[in-house]
Enzyme design. Structure first.
Site, PDB file in Angstrom:
ATOM      1  N   LYS A 285     -10.210  -8.580  37.526  1.00 18.54           N
ATOM      2  CA  LYS A 285     -10.768  -7.262  37.816  1.00 18.54           C
ATOM      3  C   LYS A 285     -11.366  -6.658  36.555  1.00 18.54           C
ATOM      4  O   LYS A 285     -10.933  -6.981  35.452  1.00 18.54           O
ATOM      5  CB  LYS A 285      -9.647  -6.325  38.307  1.00 18.54           C
ATOM      6  CG  LYS A 285      -9.145  -6.594  39.711  1.00 18.54           C
ATOM      7  CD  LYS A 285      -8.049  -5.597  40.075  1.00 18.54           C
ATOM      8  CE  LYS A 285      -7.471  -5.881  41.449  1.00 18.54           C
ATOM      9  NZ  LYS A 285      -8.398  -5.691  42.560  1.00 18.54           N
ATOM     10  N   ARG A 359      -3.279 -10.985  50.981  1.00 18.65           N
ATOM     11  CA  ARG A 359      -3.253 -11.679  52.276  1.00 18.65           C
ATOM     12  C   ARG A 359      -2.563 -13.038  52.154  1.00 18.65           C
ATOM     13  O   ARG A 359      -1.999 -13.530  53.120  1.00 18.65           O
ATOM     14  CB  ARG A 359      -4.686 -11.806  52.828  1.00 18.65           C
ATOM     15  CG  ARG A 359      -5.611 -12.632  51.993  1.00 18.65           C
ATOM     16  CD  ARG A 359      -7.085 -12.354  52.299  1.00 18.65           C
ATOM     17  NE  ARG A 359      -7.541 -11.118  51.668  1.00 18.65           N
ATOM     18  CZ  ARG A 359      -8.773 -10.610  51.781  1.00 18.65           C
ATOM     19  NH1 ARG A 359      -9.670 -11.224  52.514  1.00 18.65           N
ATOM     20  NH2 ARG A 359      -9.095  -9.486  51.185  1.00 18.65           N
TER      21      ARG A 359
HETATM   22  N1  BES Z   1      -4.896  -4.808  45.507  1.00 21.11           N
HETATM   23  C1  BES Z   1      -6.258  -4.978  45.827  1.00 21.11           C
HETATM   24  C2  BES Z   1      -6.796  -3.899  46.772  1.00 21.11           C
HETATM   25  C3  BES Z   1      -6.819  -2.488  46.271  1.00 21.11           C
HETATM   26  C4  BES Z   1      -7.998  -1.936  45.836  1.00 21.11           C
HETATM   27  C5  BES Z   1      -5.686  -1.709  46.291  1.00 21.11           C
HETATM   28  C6  BES Z   1      -8.047  -0.638  45.415  1.00 21.11           C
HETATM   29  C7  BES Z   1      -5.726  -0.406  45.866  1.00 21.11           C
HETATM   30  C8  BES Z   1      -6.904   0.142  45.434  1.00 21.11           C
HETATM   31  C9  BES Z   1      -6.475  -6.322  46.496  1.00 21.11           C
HETATM   32  O1  BES Z   1      -5.614  -7.324  46.111  1.00 21.11           O
HETATM   33  C10 BES Z   1      -7.845  -6.767  46.139  1.00 21.11           C
HETATM   34  O2  BES Z   1      -8.078  -6.996  44.997  1.00 21.11           O
HETATM   35  N2  BES Z   1      -8.721  -6.885  47.118  1.00 21.11           N
HETATM   36  C11 BES Z   1     -10.053  -7.282  46.890  1.00 21.11           C
HETATM   37  C12 BES Z   1     -10.434  -8.277  47.949  1.00 21.11           C
HETATM   38  C13 BES Z   1     -11.742  -8.958  47.701  1.00 21.11           C
HETATM   39  C14 BES Z   1     -11.625  -9.889  46.525  1.00 21.11           C
HETATM   40  C15 BES Z   1     -12.125  -9.711  48.944  1.00 21.11           C
HETATM   41  C16 BES Z   1     -10.929  -6.054  46.952  1.00 21.11           C
HETATM   42  O3  BES Z   1     -10.673  -5.179  47.764  1.00 21.11           O
HETATM   43  O4  BES Z   1     -11.848  -5.960  46.150  1.00 21.11           O
HETATM   44 MN    MN Z   2      -6.281  -8.348  44.372  1.00 15.09          MN
END
Ligand code: BES
Ligand code: MN
Ligand code: ZN
Length: 505
Positions: A285, A359
């Site tokens: 990230k 997931r």
């Molecule tokens: N933990 C994150 C989702 C999240 C985003 C939680 C903002 C709280 C605030 C999750 O694991 C994630 O990173 N999801 C990705 C999925 C994508 C790679 C398909 C996302 O939402 O960007």
């Molecule tokens: Mn994630």
């Protein structure tokens, strides 16, 4: 916080602060058209002494009547209370227990910030007394929480004593029971917030498991915690694929509530995402805002706290709580995009993005819950940024593979007073997550990201009636509100508990 029910005359109460709710009886539609229309403010109590004490202020024309407007009067005449706090509940027409919960929280926050320790709130007669009692107790407890644990100047200001002033014809014993149950729920919600508030160095999977174990001992639940060896032995290849990148050992937390006298079926499975820190893994990230990914275990914390509430409320229904706890880290042993993993169910998964880790851990959590005999599944997870794009920070996303379970959940959710909105799971969305090398991929492109994630989970819930809650936008308050501090919200706990109780009749 100690809670007392009083059916005394409000003016006779020797309270540190007596709190009365002000409602605006002006027609809201009229107000919209005519901006100069004056609010028509009335107290939500018919106590003549309290009305007399507030009369001049309400008639002064100084008040807007907007929700959460507060005024504090000292030594109100004709009353035994030292102070009278007037707090606005907004429009009288729309006023419900949803608003009352927040008004109670706002009253607590107003008074505790002044260093006061107790309050007596007059239950508005507009709302049935038991419902009002629950809302006041839950709201007050939520308002009483502050997340500034590590500030050297933490004052730890708290309200220690709450009195609910009910009408003199109400049955005190019934209200005491309602207050007691609400107290369990409110305290459990704060327990979830307490876990979520801790940063990742102080809330590793091991520490989360220890907190769960300690809670289970206190309330008499069975608790087992499995580590890396057992996770691999059980062939939880999806869960392990996330855990393998971290030096912190993962924890599979299993809590069981099996009350005597409960029928063999149903068995409700509560499955939580417990990512104690989500860096994204190799699909790392951006640095900006990454610190917030300490709250990626909010779904898991909520399930642990829900098990606490259930153990104390004792509904006659079996419940199993499962939390898949791990960090998601980049390292020399982390999984990489393109890797193929075999989930516990036997399904093969092509990893497209290692940041879609929630997931993966839930896939094995859901399958394991079924293996343990769960007949109904519900999961909670800070799963996608996309749900925040879809619903903002106001509503959590709800998904269901079965309309009957959705209706049941929706009813529980309404009673709990939490905002959630259903999103679809059409079969056609499956096209998004088909892989050419494996059964499914762990991401499905940018559009409808919250749905793609839910479709992925559905592959593991399969035919078992299942609810999925995406709480990414709602588990953390970005700013403080009059009724709640900035920080972890404890969303979903109350709905989960109501949902479980609905099975006990
Ligand atoms: N933990 C994150 C989702 C999240 C985003 C939680 C903002 C709280 C605030 C999750 O694991 C994630 O990173 N999801 C990705 C999925 C994508 C790679 C398909 C996302 O939402 O960007
Ligand atoms: Mn994630
Ligand atoms: Zn995550």
């Amino acid at each position: 916080m100690k809670t007392t029910i009083s059916v005394a005359t409000p003016a006779q109460l020797e309270a540190e602060s007596l709190v009365a709710v002000v409602l605006n009886h002006a027609d809201p539609a009229q107000n919209e058209k005519n901006k100069d229309a004056k609010p028509q403010l009335k107290l939500a109590t018919d106590d003549p002494a309290v009305q007399a004490a507030a009369a001049d202020l309400l008639a002064s024309g100084e008040l807007t009547g907007k929700a959460f407007e507060t005024n504090l009067l000292h030594k109100p005449s004709g009353m035994k209370a030292k102070r009278l706090l007037l707090i606005s509940g907004g429009s009288a027409k729309k006023f419900s227990s949803y608003d009352l919960r927040r008004v109670a929280g706002a009253a607590v926050r107003t008074l505790k910030s002044r260093g006061l320790r107790s309050l007596a709130l007059i239950a508005p007669p507009q709302i049935p007394a038991e419902e009002a009692t629950r809302a006041i107790v839950e709201g007050a407890l939520v308002g009483n929480f502050d997340p500034d644990y590590y500030r050297s100047d933490r004052k730890n200001q708290k309200i220690d004593d709450l009195t609910i002033v009910a009408g003199k014809n109400e049955k005190k014993a019934d209200l005491e029971k309602a207050a007691g149950e609400a107290q369990i729920i409110g305290e459990s919600q704060n327990f979830a917030r307490d876990l979520v508030n801790e940063p990742s160095n102080r809330m590793t999977p091991t520490i989360l498991a220890d907190r769960a174990r300690k809670m289970c001992q206190e309330v008499g639940l069975k608790c087992e915690v499995f580590g890396a060896d057992k996770i691999k032995e059980m062939k939880m290849g999806a869960f392990w694929s996330v855990a393998q990148g971290s030096d912190e050992p993962p924890a599979l937390i299993v809590m069981k509530y099996e009350p005597s006298g409960a029928p063999q079926k149903p068995v409700i499975g509560l499955v939580g995402k417990g990512i104690t820190f989500d860096t994204g893994g190799i699909s790392i990230k951006p640095a900006d805002g990454m610190e917030k990914m300490k709250y990626d275990m909010a779904g898991g914390a909520t399930m642990i706290a829900a098990m606490r509430a259930i153990a104390l409320l004792k509904p006659k229904v079996k419940v199993i709580g499962i939390v898949c706890a791990t960090e998601n880290m980049p390292s020399g042993h982390a999984q990489k995009p393109g890797d193929v993993q075999i989930a516990m169910s036997g399904k093969s998964i092509e990893i497209i993005n290692t940041d879609a880790e929630g997931r993966l851990v839930l896939a094995d959590g859901l399958h394991y819950a079924k293996q343990l005999g769960c007949t109904h599944l519900i999961d909670a997870a800070t799963l996608t940024g996309a749900v925040v794009v879809a619903l903002g920070m106001l509503n959590a996303g709800v998904f269901a593979n079965d309309d009957a379970i959705y209706e049941r959940f929706h009813k529980a959710n309404q009673e709990a007073g939490e905002k959630m909105w259903r999103l679809p799971l059409d079969e056609e969305y499956m096209d998004q997550i088909r892989s050419s090398i494996a059964d499914i991929m762990n991401t499905g492109g940018r559009w409808g990201g919250a749905i793609n994630a839910a479709m992925f989970l559905q592959e593991f819930a399969e035919e078992t009636p299942w609810i999925h809650l995406d709480i990414a936008g709602t588990a953390w308050m970005e700013e403080q509100k009059p009724w709640i501090a900035k920080g972890p919200s404890g969303i979903a706990l109350r709905s989960l508990v109501e949902f479980v109780r609905s099975f006990a009749g």
